[in-house]
Design an enzyme around this catalytic site. Structure first.
Site, mmCIF file in Angstrom:
data_model
loop_
_atom_site.group_PDB
_atom_site.id
_atom_site.type_symbol
_atom_site.label_atom_id
_atom_site.label_comp_id
_atom_site.label_asym_id
_atom_site.label_seq_id
_atom_site.Cartn_x
_atom_site.Cartn_y
_atom_site.Cartn_z
ATOM 1 N N TYR A 1 51.263 17.966 -14.845
ATOM 2 C CA TYR A 1 51.207 17.980 -16.562
ATOM 3 C C TYR A 1 51.726 16.219 -16.591
ATOM 4 C CZ TYR A 1 51.868 19.599 -20.990
ATOM 5 O OH TYR A 1 52.390 19.006 -22.204
ATOM 6 N N HIS A 2 51.295 16.073 -17.550
ATOM 7 C CA HIS A 2 51.445 14.783 -18.292
ATOM 8 C C HIS A 2 52.389 14.711 -19.088
ATOM 9 C CE1 HIS A 2 51.240 10.436 -19.141
ATOM 10 N NE2 HIS A 2 49.830 10.565 -17.216
ATOM 11 N N GLY A 3 53.266 13.987 -19.530
ATOM 12 C CA GLY A 3 54.729 14.392 -20.585
ATOM 13 C C GLY A 3 53.608 12.889 -21.235
#
Length: 333
Positions: free
Chosen positions: A132-134
């Site tokens: 998951y990309h912050g």
């Protein structure tokens, strides 16, 4: 006599004091000092009000500064090593380990960073890591540092095209094996036995997801096809509180239009808060020759969503994430 003299002196002193005060007031008005003093008080008030806002917008720039300091170190290191081991395959090992140590120190001090499930990363052989990309993927930088230090391996990464256009980043991207992501190049890296990491949500997820941790992959399945073609497992990954460390104003319609139209990632980012970060690696999804890319992509998405559901309290809360630095507890406790 003495009492009368004392009274007269007090009267004269009082008159003198009033006269002096009167003259000071005239000078202040004439020179404008009275207005200046009022302006300074107003500026002090504005500074008091806006200092917190200034800080939360400046802190993200420190990550960019740290990246450029890393690049500067690589340029200095390159000149030094060229004299001793020119064209050697291991010329950059020392640089990578040095930078990994610096980033790992930053992770420990600022975020109390932990990794759970690092044993699921193979010590040898390929695997595709999906995460998951912050808003700013600083957690992924910290994870790379852990892999280099504890596994002795370099994880290849897929990044957005705009990153390759940033001035000065070319050397950093080359040293840490970052590619812009053609499927053929990704498959080649995996078949050569390397680890490879990709965030299917990419910049869109970074900018337009929020504290609800909504996965923004759309119908992307290219990464799944890469895993099938290379015949490697997929390892899901998620970092708790990554959205509390840095946030975006991705709700602005103009910012969304600008990105969708021109692919310009111009969205205000704020944060840099020293919240607790903890990265979780899920069970590997083994290679299955009988599965389609769409089915595998869906399984990978469900695996990342499962990590979010298990380890992240939704909606995310910055204050709670800060308190976890003092009193750490799992979601299910």
């Amino acid at each position: 006599m003495f009492g009368m003299a004392t009274a007269d002196e007090s009267y004269v002193e009082g008159q003198n004091g009033s006269f002096v005060s009167y003259m000071i007031a005239i000078v202040e008005k004439w020179t404008g000092l009275e207005i200046l003093e009022g302006s300074l008080n107003y500026l002090d008030y504005l500074l008091w009000v806006f200092t917190p806002l200034i800080i939360v917008f400046i802190l993200p720039l420190f990550i960019v500064l740290f990246l450029y300091l890393s690049i500067l170190f690589l340029h200095v290191y390159k000149r030094k090593r060229e004299l001793k081991e020119a064209y050697s395959n291991s010329v950059w090992d020392g640089a990578r380990k040095t930078l990994a140590t610096l980033w790992d120190g930053h992770a420990t001090i600022w975020h109390g960073y932990e990794v759970h499930g690092l044993e699921k990363i193979p010590c040898a052989g390929p695997a595709l890591i999906v995460y998951y990309h912050g808003a700013i993927p600083v957690d992924y930088y910290y994870f790379l540092a852990k892999v280099i230090i504890q596994k002795g391996r370099t994880c290849h990464s897929v990044a957005d095209h705009f990153l390759f256009k940033l001035p000065g980043f070319k050397l950093l991207l080359e040293v840490f094996s970052v590619m812009h992501g053609p499927q053929e190049e990704c498959v080649r890296a995996l078949k050569n036995g390397h680890l490879l990491a990709i965030s299917p949500g990419g910049v869109r997820e970074a900018l337009f997801s929020d504290e609800t941790y909504r996965i923004v992959w759309r119908r992307r399945k290219g990464f799944a096809q890469v895993a099938i073609d290379a015949q490697v497992p997929i390892i899901p990954m998620f970092t708790r509180n990554i959205r509390e460390g840095f946030r975006t104003f991705g709700c602005f319609g103009f910012c969304k239009w600008l990105y969708e139209k021109f692919k310009w990632p111009f969205v205000p980012i704020y944060g840099g808060f020293p919240v607790k970060f903890c990265t979780y690696l899920g069970d590997p999804i083994p290679y299955d020759p009988n599965i389609t890319a769409a089915e595998l992509a869906d399984k990978a998405k469900q695996a990342v969503q499962s990590l979010i559901d298990k380890h992240q309290i939704i909606p995310g809360n910055i204050l709670r994430a800060l308190l976890e630095r003092v009193h750490w507890r799992e979601k299910n406790e």
